[in-house]
Design an enzyme around this catalytic site. Structure first.
Site: not given
Ligand code: GLY
Length: 371
Positions: A124, A146, A188, A230, A240, A244, A248, A251, A255, A269
């Site tokens: 947990r 994330k 990035e 960041k 998010e 946040r 993306n 992305h 993605h 990626h």
């Molecule tokens: N890679 C995008 C984020 O961490 O929100």
């Protein structure tokens, strides 16, 4: 060895430091010893990273009197799946981990995301530390909590927000990174300039070539700027619900590209993100939001850096515009069936749009394929 840069991710009781500097792998034992609940870790890594760094990393743990086990997984995005998550969790439990055991994710984004997710759900939830060994992981995936695996339906669809206790970003590891992976991470880095820092993007236009060629001071500066951006964004919006989502940029396209390529490694990626950022600017121009010169500047910079910028020919395969849009509909960011994109009014002026009709996206992809 100069003192590392220390950047704080402010999240109340879950706050933590990112350390950026040269030689941090060698100092890891000391940094870890200060924060471990008990002096026991399990190092999770992949075969490539383990070959280069694991034995010396373990020697530093020995020197700091930290007991350690290791779990080494295959490299590549395909490892971020249910089967490897199960294998990792079984191995952790077989090692009789306790709630005071800490996982150390020694690797790139795949290892960080997978080991972080395993840490979130093993017993947990146990502590974990990120030791990112790729540029991409240092500036993005190791920071912000994330964690996830991919499923047959898409990228990062099963996971959790679960913050690490510490991030140790050693600039020295970038010297052994294959050029293609370095460039994928650079996408990035450029992203932070495009989101809200036009002067950083201009700095990158001047300095990217030397940075990519190996200048450690320039790398340290760019990684510091990226991690500060960041940390600020994650500190303001951990889960998010707002800004946040700006992280993306590129992305939604990226993605979809990765999902269509089935994570086989033909598109990394960061390569998907590079092409995706170019397409996000093209979409912004098409929607009348952004000047065509800005989109051209983005394309030229990423191309000059050595990144792929065009969908046509990417990964040496044929792409189908409608299939890519279908993948986008499975994106986590879909709201009421409508696609979410990060669009831009110019370089450094990105914003989140939740209401982009698929009919407006399809021609951008079709044009990209016709080019
Ligand atoms: N890679 C995008 C984020 O961490 O929100």
């Amino acid at each position: 060895m100069s003192a590392p840069e220390r950047i704080r991710v402010e999240l109340n009781a879950r706050s933590y430091d990112i350390l950026i500097g040269t030689g941090l792998l060698a100092e890891a034992g000391g940094h870890l010893a200060k924060l471990l609940a008990r002096p026991r870790v399990v190092v999770v890594s992949d075969e490539n990273v383990a070959r280069l760094y694991l034995a010396s990393f373990e020697a530093k743990l020995d020197r700091a009197a930290i007991a350690h086990d290791r779990i080494v997984l295959p490299p590549g995005e395909k490892t971020k799946d249910f089967a490897h998550l199960e294998r990792l969790l079984d191995a952790l439990i077989a090692l009789r981990i306790e709630r005071t055991t800490t996982i150390v994710a020694l690797g790139g984004g795949v290892i960080g995301d997978l080991a972080g997710f395993a840490a979130a759900i093993a017993l947990r939830g146990i502590d974990y530390v990120q030791v990112p060994t790729t540029l991409l992981a240092q500036v993005d995936s190791s920071v912000g909590g994330k964690t996830a695996i991919n499923t047959a339906h898409g990228k990062n669809l099963v996971g959790s927000f679960y913050q690490p206790r510490l991030v140790l970003a050693d600039l020295g590891v970038l010297d052994s990174l294959p050029r293609r992976d370095l460039l994928a991470g650079y996408a990035e880095v450029a992203k932070y300039g495009l989101i809200d820092d036009a002067s950083f993007f201009a700095w990158l236009e001047t300095n990217a070539a030397a940075l990519l060629a190996g200048d450690s001071a320039l790398r340290g500066h760019a990684i510091g700027v990226s991690c500060r951006a960041k940390a600020r964004i994650v500190g303001a919006d951990e889960r998010e619900s707002g800004q946040r989502a700006l992280l993306n940029l590129g992305h939604t396209f990226g993605h979809a590209i990765e999902a269509e390529a089935r994570y086989e490694g033909e598109v990394l990626h960061g390569e998907g993100v590079a092409v995706g950022m170019v397409m996000a600017f093209d979409l912004s121009v098409r929607l009348g939001l952004c000047a065509a010169e800005d989109a051209l500047r983005v394309r030229l910079h990423l191309k000059d850096a050595g990144l792929p910028t065009e969908l046509a020919g990417l990964g040496g395969r044929a792409w189908d515009a409608r299939r890519l849009v279908q993948h986008m509909h499975r994106d986590k960011k879909v709201q009421d069936g409508r696609l979410t994109f990060v669009l831009a009014r110019g370089i450094g002026q990105a914003f989140v749009a939740h209401d982009v009709p698929a009919e407006r996206v399809l021609p951008v992809i079709e044009d990209a394929l016709a080019a």
